[in-house]
Design an enzyme around this catalytic site. Structure first.
Site, PDB file in Angstrom:
ATOM      1  N   GLN A  56      32.654  40.714  35.687  1.00 33.23           N
ATOM      2  CA  GLN A  56      33.659  41.137  34.711  1.00 33.23           C
ATOM      3  C   GLN A  56      33.576  40.378  33.381  1.00 33.23           C
ATOM      4  O   GLN A  56      34.081  40.859  32.374  1.00 33.23           O
ATOM      5  CB  GLN A  56      35.050  40.988  35.321  1.00 33.23           C
ATOM      6  CG  GLN A  56      35.266  41.941  36.491  1.00 33.23           C
ATOM      7  CD  GLN A  56      36.640  41.804  37.121  1.00 33.23           C
ATOM      8  OE1 GLN A  56      36.826  40.985  38.010  1.00 33.23           O
ATOM      9  NE2 GLN A  56      37.600  42.583  36.677  1.00 33.23           N
ATOM     10  N   ARG A 114      39.438  29.404  38.600  1.00 34.22           N
ATOM     11  CA  ARG A 114      38.789  30.130  39.699  1.00 34.22           C
ATOM     12  C   ARG A 114      37.815  31.134  39.092  1.00 34.22           C
ATOM     13  O   ARG A 114      38.229  32.022  38.342  1.00 34.22           O
ATOM     14  CB  ARG A 114      39.858  30.851  40.548  1.00 34.22           C
ATOM     15  CG  ARG A 114      39.261  31.755  41.578  1.00 34.22           C
ATOM     16  CD  ARG A 114      40.273  32.600  42.360  1.00 34.22           C
ATOM     17  NE  ARG A 114      39.504  33.536  43.131  1.00 34.22           N
ATOM     18  CZ  ARG A 114      39.776  34.825  43.292  1.00 34.22           C
ATOM     19  NH1 ARG A 114      40.862  35.360  42.761  1.00 34.22           N
ATOM     20  NH2 ARG A 114      38.988  35.593  43.994  1.00 34.22           N
ATOM     21  N   GLU A 204      38.986  39.905  48.112  1.00 37.14           N
ATOM     22  CA  GLU A 204      39.537  41.227  48.399  1.00 37.14           C
ATOM     23  C   GLU A 204      38.609  42.129  49.215  1.00 37.14           C
ATOM     24  O   GLU A 204      38.145  43.172  48.718  1.00 37.14           O
ATOM     25  CB  GLU A 204      39.928  41.932  47.091  1.00 37.14           C
ATOM     26  CG  GLU A 204      41.006  41.210  46.321  1.00 37.14           C
ATOM     27  CD  GLU A 204      41.645  42.079  45.235  1.00 37.14           C
ATOM     28  OE1 GLU A 204      41.187  43.199  45.005  1.00 37.14           O
ATOM     29  OE2 GLU A 204      42.633  41.621  44.635  1.00 37.14           O
ATOM     30  N   ASN A 346      45.916  37.621  46.817  1.00 37.73           N
ATOM     31  CA  ASN A 346      46.034  38.304  45.523  1.00 37.73           C
ATOM     32  C   ASN A 346      47.176  39.301  45.647  1.00 37.73           C
ATOM     33  O   ASN A 346      47.138  40.166  46.526  1.00 37.73           O
ATOM     34  CB  ASN A 346      44.758  39.077  45.178  1.00 37.73           C
ATOM     35  CG  ASN A 346      43.594  38.160  44.849  1.00 37.73           C
ATOM     36  OD1 ASN A 346      43.743  36.939  44.815  1.00 37.73           O
ATOM     37  ND2 ASN A 346      42.432  38.735  44.612  1.00 37.73           N
ATOM     38  N   GLU A 416      45.523  35.362  42.749  1.00 38.03           N
ATOM     39  CA  GLU A 416      45.637  36.293  41.617  1.00 38.03           C
ATOM     40  C   GLU A 416      47.041  36.863  41.570  1.00 38.03           C
ATOM     41  O   GLU A 416      47.624  37.188  42.606  1.00 38.03           O
ATOM     42  CB  GLU A 416      44.678  37.496  41.754  1.00 38.03           C
ATOM     43  CG  GLU A 416      43.251  37.223  41.392  1.00 38.03           C
ATOM     44  CD  GLU A 416      42.377  38.464  41.471  1.00 38.03           C
ATOM     45  OE1 GLU A 416      42.859  39.578  41.160  1.00 38.03           O
ATOM     46  OE2 GLU A 416      41.199  38.316  41.833  1.00 38.03           O
TER      47      GLU A 416
HETATM   48  C1  NOJ Z   1      41.746  42.235  41.751  1.00 38.72           C
HETATM   49  C2  NOJ Z   1      40.314  41.858  41.543  1.00 38.72           C
HETATM   50  O1  NOJ Z   1      39.975  40.708  42.253  1.00 38.72           O
HETATM   51  C3  NOJ Z   1      39.919  41.765  40.079  1.00 38.72           C
HETATM   52  O2  NOJ Z   1      38.535  41.849  40.019  1.00 38.72           O
HETATM   53  C4  NOJ Z   1      40.608  42.823  39.269  1.00 38.72           C
HETATM   54  O3  NOJ Z   1      40.183  42.828  37.950  1.00 38.72           O
HETATM   55  C5  NOJ Z   1      42.106  42.591  39.331  1.00 38.72           C
HETATM   56  N1  NOJ Z   1      42.549  42.657  40.707  1.00 38.72           N
HETATM   57  C6  NOJ Z   1      42.936  43.570  38.512  1.00 38.72           C
HETATM   58  O4  NOJ Z   1      42.754  44.864  38.975  1.00 38.72           O
END
Ligand code: NOJ
Length: 510
Positions: A56, A114, A204, A346, A416
């Site tokens: 990302q 992180r 996730e 998360n 998260e």
């Molecule tokens: C969870 C993911 O780990 C991350 O990659 C993503 O950008 C965010 N949520 C927001 O959707």
């Protein structure tokens, strides 16, 4: 032309009025549904951080020896699947700008950062037979710079970017993935474990397996629901356990770190007070979260009983000779059980869950059909830019209390939590979201004694939001993706978070 501009002005005015009203409704409904902010302080040893992930933010997708991964392949071969046909080829260009990034992270006053490792930057074809020295050098530089600035590095070993070469061998549908992942984990422990003390094996798994194998919303996009998703999860959990045991047996005594997995879930609120909806909400949590959490965190290990029962029953009705949910052997149950040092969570939002009374047997099987549940949103919940992300802070408290009851007093790291918008610099909605969610967190910790040790905002900066490209933004720092230099600008939320961390409370912080 005159007409167009009058219409345009009129339309603009209406849009900004609508936006203003939405904001007022958002703030008032959020505060009234939630009441006062929790006045307590976060304990002295509580850690605050921010997060990102390699695909990302890094860019440099084919530079300095990096191999191709499934997101490179997915975005290049199917650009139409990504909003505005964008990809992570350059992203935030953090590969070249990590020094500036560390300085920006430092300004927030967080205790940890992180981030994830790009598997193919380290092992270009996925196997540990060939290590890319530039990949090792890059992460060494980043880790060293963080440590020099007193920022703890927390590393996610895998955040969705499977090596393309391994995907062609079946990726997570191949049971040998456990070997390949263990070999990769060994390389990273050997190279970075002297300084890195917190490891996350997978980020996730539900998203990886449900969306990438069951569906096609994420790479690699198998779209084989009800089979490939279960197989993916089965192999992934074994891979997680292999990395945990490797660390535990061969590295822990020298390196003294912790290692666990990060799972995500919404809170599932029953849609009504009826017993069957209450049971449906529990069942959906078992299917969506227990699927991964139960084998690791429950005292019995294995998948939740309700999940085994429902998938087996439906598979039989569909004519399958055996359940589509694979079986763990007794040895495997014991091998996976307890492979954690903390619970990584998360969490972003909440859904209403309803029971499904009758699910006809036709079409593709799916995890959702197996669960005999469906979800919906309460239309009064405030929105964000992401359709799935509604602002429901009390769901966070309920989820944390549920976790404590389900899995004991395990230390929880919120890895998260974040809010999606268009990328406004004056991001009042994001500040409100975090204010309310942090208050909900304090409620869980103070009123219900949930053992939460850390909190992480997603995300450090605007980045490539998978299928949503660069249009949905989560960052505390704005990134100008039209600027070749990818200029970063702090948003109001960056200053807000800095103040919260300095004061260790939210009450009275604007
Ligand atoms: C969870 C993911 O780990 C991350 O990659 C993503 O950008 C965010 N949520 C927001 O959707």
């Amino acid at each position: 032309m005159g007409h167009t501009s009058i219409h345009y002005l009129f339309f603009n005015k209406i849009t900004s009025m609508v936006q203003f009203c939405k904001l007022v409704i958002f703030i008032s409904s959020a505060l009234s549904s939630y009441g006062r902010l929790n006045p307590n302080k976060f304990p002295d040893d509580f850690l605050f951080g921010i997060a990102s992930a390699s695909y990302q933010i890094e860019g440099a997708w084919n530079l300095s020896g990096k191999g191709e991964n499934i997101w490179d392949r997915y975005t290049h071969t199917h650009p139409e699947l990504i909003l505005n046909r964008t990809n992570g080829d350059i992203a935030c260009n953090s590969y070249h700008r990590y020094e500036e990034d560390v300085a920006l992270i430092k300004k927030l006053g967080v205790q940890f950062y992180r981030f994830s490792l790009s598997w193919t930057r380290i092992l270009p074809i996925g196997f540990s037979s060939k290590i890319n020295p530039d990949g090792i050098r890059y992460y060494n530089n980043l880790i060293n710079l963080l440590m020099k600035n007193d920022i703890i590095p927390i590393i996610t070993i895998f955040h969705w970017d499977t090596p393309q070469h391994l995907e062609e061998l079946g990726g997570f549908t191949n049971a040998l993935m456990a070997n390949w992942f263990e070999d990769y984990a060994r390389v990273v422990f050997e190279n970075f474990g002297d300084r890195v003390k917190v490891w996350i094996t997978f980020n996730e798994p539900k998203e990886i397996c449900l969306k990438g194998y069951g569906g096609d919303e994420k790479a690699p996009g198998y779209n084989l629901s009800g089979t490939a998703d279960y197989i993916c999860a089965h192999n992934l959990m074994k891979a997680h356990a292999r990395a945990y045991h490797l660390y535990d047996k061969q590295f822990r005594s020298k390196q003294n770190g912790q290692i666990s997995i990060v799972m995500d879930t919404f809170w599932m609120e029953p849609a009504t007070n009826l017993t069957w909806d209450k049971k449906a909400a529990e069942r959906r949590l078992a299917f969506i979260f227990g699927w991964y959490a139960h084998p690791v965190y429950s005292s019995n290990g294995d998948y939740p009983d309700v999940m085994k029962k429902y998938v087996a029953r439906r598979s039989k009705r569909e004519g399958f000779k055996r359940s589509r949910l694979p079986n763990f052997t007794k040895e495997e149950v014991n091998y996976i059980k307890g492979t954690y040092d903390f619970l990584g969570l998360n969490h972003y939002s909440t859904v209403l869950t309803k029971n499904v009374l009758f699910e006809p047997i036709f079409g593709k099987p799916s995890v959702e059909k197996d669960s005999m549940t469906v979800t919906e949103y309460d239309p009064s919940w405030p929105n964000s830019k992401a359709s799935w992300l509604k602002v429901v802070p009390w769901g966070f408290t309920k989820l944390l209390v549920w976790l404590k009851n389900a899995y004991g007093n395990v230390p929880i790291y919120i890895t998260e939590n974040g809010f999606a918008d268009d990328g406004e610099i004056d991001d009042k909605d994001r500040i409100n979201y975090h204010k309310l969610y942090l208050s909900a967190l304090l409620d869980a910790m103070h009123k219900y004694k949930v053992n939460v040790k850390a909190y992480t905002i997603w995300s450090f900066m605007d980045d490539f939001e998978w299928r949503d490209g660069y249009m949905t933004r989560f960052g505390l720092y704005h990134v100008d993706f039209n600027d070749p230099g990818r200029n970063r600008t702090p948003k109001a939320s960056a200053e807000y978070y800095r103040k919260v961390i300095a004061a260790r409370k939210i009450d009275g912080i604007d």
